[in-house]
Write a protein that holds these residues in place. Sequence first.
Motif, short mmCIF file in Angstrom:
data_model
loop_
_atom_site.label_atom_id
_atom_site.label_comp_id
_atom_site.label_asym_id
_atom_site.label_seq_id
_atom_site.Cartn_x
_atom_site.Cartn_y
_atom_site.Cartn_z
N GLN A 138 -12.11 -12.60 -8.64
CA GLN A 138 -11.95 -13.46 -7.46
C GLN A 138 -10.46 -13.53 -7.21
OE1 GLN A 138 -13.65 -17.35 -7.78
NE2 GLN A 138 -15.20 -16.65 -9.20
N GLN A 145 -18.59 -23.53 -1.02
CA GLN A 145 -19.24 -23.12 0.22
C GLN A 145 -19.52 -24.37 1.05
OE1 GLN A 145 -22.23 -21.72 -2.13
NE2 GLN A 145 -21.42 -19.65 -2.37
N ARG A 162 -22.42 -26.90 0.36
CA ARG A 162 -22.81 -27.24 -1.01
C ARG A 162 -21.69 -27.99 -1.74
NH1 ARG A 162 -23.52 -23.66 -6.04
NH2 ARG A 162 -24.60 -25.17 -7.37
N ILE A 192 -19.42 -29.75 -4.33
CA ILE A 192 -19.36 -29.65 -5.80
C ILE A 192 -18.73 -30.91 -6.39
CG2 ILE A 192 -18.46 -28.33 -7.77
CD1 ILE A 192 -20.65 -26.81 -6.24
N THR A 241 -23.19 -32.39 -17.86
CA THR A 241 -24.11 -31.27 -18.06
C THR A 241 -23.55 -30.00 -17.42
OG1 THR A 241 -25.20 -32.06 -16.09
CG2 THR A 241 -26.25 -32.63 -18.18
N GLY A 270 -22.71 -27.14 -15.07
CA GLY A 270 -22.70 -27.09 -13.61
C GLY A 270 -22.25 -28.39 -12.95
N ALA A 271 -21.87 -29.39 -13.76
CA ALA A 271 -21.48 -30.69 -13.21
C ALA A 271 -20.16 -30.63 -12.45
CB ALA A 271 -21.39 -31.73 -14.32
N GLY A 272 -19.32 -29.61 -12.75
CA GLY A 272 -18.04 -29.47 -12.04
C GLY A 272 -16.82 -29.58 -12.94
N LYS A 273 -17.01 -29.50 -14.25
CA LYS A 273 -15.89 -29.68 -15.20
C LYS A 273 -14.79 -28.62 -14.99
CE LYS A 273 -18.68 -29.34 -18.78
NZ LYS A 273 -20.02 -29.22 -18.12
N THR A 323 -14.36 -26.75 -12.49
CA THR A 323 -13.82 -26.82 -11.12
C THR A 323 -12.60 -27.74 -11.09
OG1 THR A 323 -16.01 -26.40 -10.23
CG2 THR A 323 -14.43 -27.39 -8.72
N ARG A 361 -9.75 -25.73 -12.26
CA ARG A 361 -9.36 -24.73 -11.24
C ARG A 361 -8.55 -25.38 -10.13
NH1 ARG A 361 -15.31 -23.01 -11.25
NH2 ARG A 361 -15.34 -21.85 -13.19
N TYR A 391 -7.74 -23.23 -5.72
CA TYR A 391 -8.34 -23.60 -4.43
C TYR A 391 -7.66 -24.89 -4.00
CZ TYR A 391 -12.15 -20.68 -6.24
OH TYR A 391 -12.88 -19.66 -6.77
N HIS A 415 -17.59 -29.52 -24.37
CA HIS A 415 -19.02 -29.26 -24.40
C HIS A 415 -19.70 -30.06 -25.50
CE1 HIS A 415 -17.55 -25.75 -22.12
NE2 HIS A 415 -18.60 -26.06 -21.39
P1 ATP Z 1 -20.40 -25.36 -17.55
O1 ATP Z 1 -20.45 -26.50 -18.51
O2 ATP Z 1 -21.71 -24.63 -17.49
O3 ATP Z 1 -19.23 -24.45 -17.75
P2 ATP Z 1 -19.13 -26.78 -15.32
O4 ATP Z 1 -19.43 -28.24 -15.36
O5 ATP Z 1 -17.78 -26.36 -15.81
O6 ATP Z 1 -20.29 -25.97 -16.05
P3 ATP Z 1 -18.36 -25.54 -12.81
O7 ATP Z 1 -17.98 -24.20 -13.37
O8 ATP Z 1 -17.26 -26.44 -12.40
O9 ATP Z 1 -19.35 -26.31 -13.81
O10 ATP Z 1 -19.32 -25.27 -11.57
C1 ATP Z 1 -19.84 -26.32 -10.78
C2 ATP Z 1 -20.77 -25.72 -9.74
O11 ATP Z 1 -20.03 -24.88 -8.85
C3 ATP Z 1 -21.88 -24.83 -10.32
O12 ATP Z 1 -23.08 -25.12 -9.66
C4 ATP Z 1 -21.43 -23.43 -10.03
O13 ATP Z 1 -22.53 -22.60 -9.80
C5 ATP Z 1 -20.62 -23.60 -8.75
N1 ATP Z 1 -19.55 -22.58 -8.67
C6 ATP Z 1 -18.62 -22.33 -9.60
N2 ATP Z 1 -17.77 -21.37 -9.17
C7 ATP Z 1 -18.18 -21.01 -7.93
C8 ATP Z 1 -17.72 -20.08 -6.96
N3 ATP Z 1 -16.65 -19.32 -7.17
N4 ATP Z 1 -18.41 -19.98 -5.80
C9 ATP Z 1 -19.50 -20.75 -5.57
N5 ATP Z 1 -19.97 -21.66 -6.43
C10 ATP Z 1 -19.33 -21.80 -7.61
#
Ligand code: ATP
Length: 296
Positions: free
Chosen positions: A34, A64, A67, A69, A88, A90-93, A95, A98, A104, A247
Amino acid sequence: MLQLFIPLNFLGFVYREIKRSLTDLENMLGLLNQHSSVIDKPSAAELQIRGGQISFSQVSFAYQANRPILQNCSFELAPGRKLAIVGTSGAGKSTIARLLFRFYDVQQGAICIDGQDIRDISQHSLRSAIAVVPQDTVLFNISIRENIHYGRPDATEQEVDMAIEAAQLRPFIQSLPDGDQTLVGERGLKVSGGEKQRIAIARVLLKNAPILVFDEATSALDSGVETAVLQALKQLARNHSTLVIAHRLSTITDADQILVLDQGRVVEQGTHQQLLQQQGHYARLWRMQQAEQSHS
Ligand code: ATP
């Protein structure tokens, strides 16, 4: 000839250095393949670090349009303190990490470091202030000592030795056939996940950036190794503002602040004890992980 060689050599070094830090960052943030659309403002200033305070104010973000986040996320990490983010899958940790690196831009709200909005500062100065211990560290096909020295190529040999000690790597290095000259990486000795993490910690100790992001490995390390990694991390976190993407809750019970994310919202915030008493999301996650541990 020599005059030409030095700049070329230097450029080569700079290139490798940038590539290395990007490799670790991309690795950690799952950004391989990316690329960032973020660009510096023409007036972008250099980040002025005064202690390493981080604040997220009502941050909303979506990859997107339809959706969401992160939704209205607010928290503060005080200088030199440790903030853990749990929740959990996919919660956004990740993100949050990042966005802190500004891969972003947020759609609403603001992220500031020591009072400076990260959209107003150069990406280079922002990323130089943050060191990362990724889940899976990249090791090069050079000696283990050189792999550590890479954290800050101008560090003295004595500083490298200190980083080795602080990262609890000495006993491991002494057990290797050629000590710290042993070749590691794809073509050298294969090292375990816990050893790799301690090498990453040693690199980061050398780099000595004021802000530290630790992406905890998802799979549990064996408990002896885990204690060594945790001790090394404690040493590292001593003078850094530390953000841990956690985690396993057992590794962050000492955090100054724990942020519980659920579907992109901060649903709870407090210390381990406070959150247990609340009997909410965190207490449930804690009980689940305790039960899993006792069954394994
Ligand atoms: P994990 O514990 O599984 O690592 P997380 O809490 O760190 O998960 P994130 O990686 O922050 O979760 O992702 C949060 C949401 O954003 C998820 O539903 C993921 O599918 C979505 N997501 C992550 N990166 C992108 C992207 N580049 N484009 C679209 N959606 C994304």
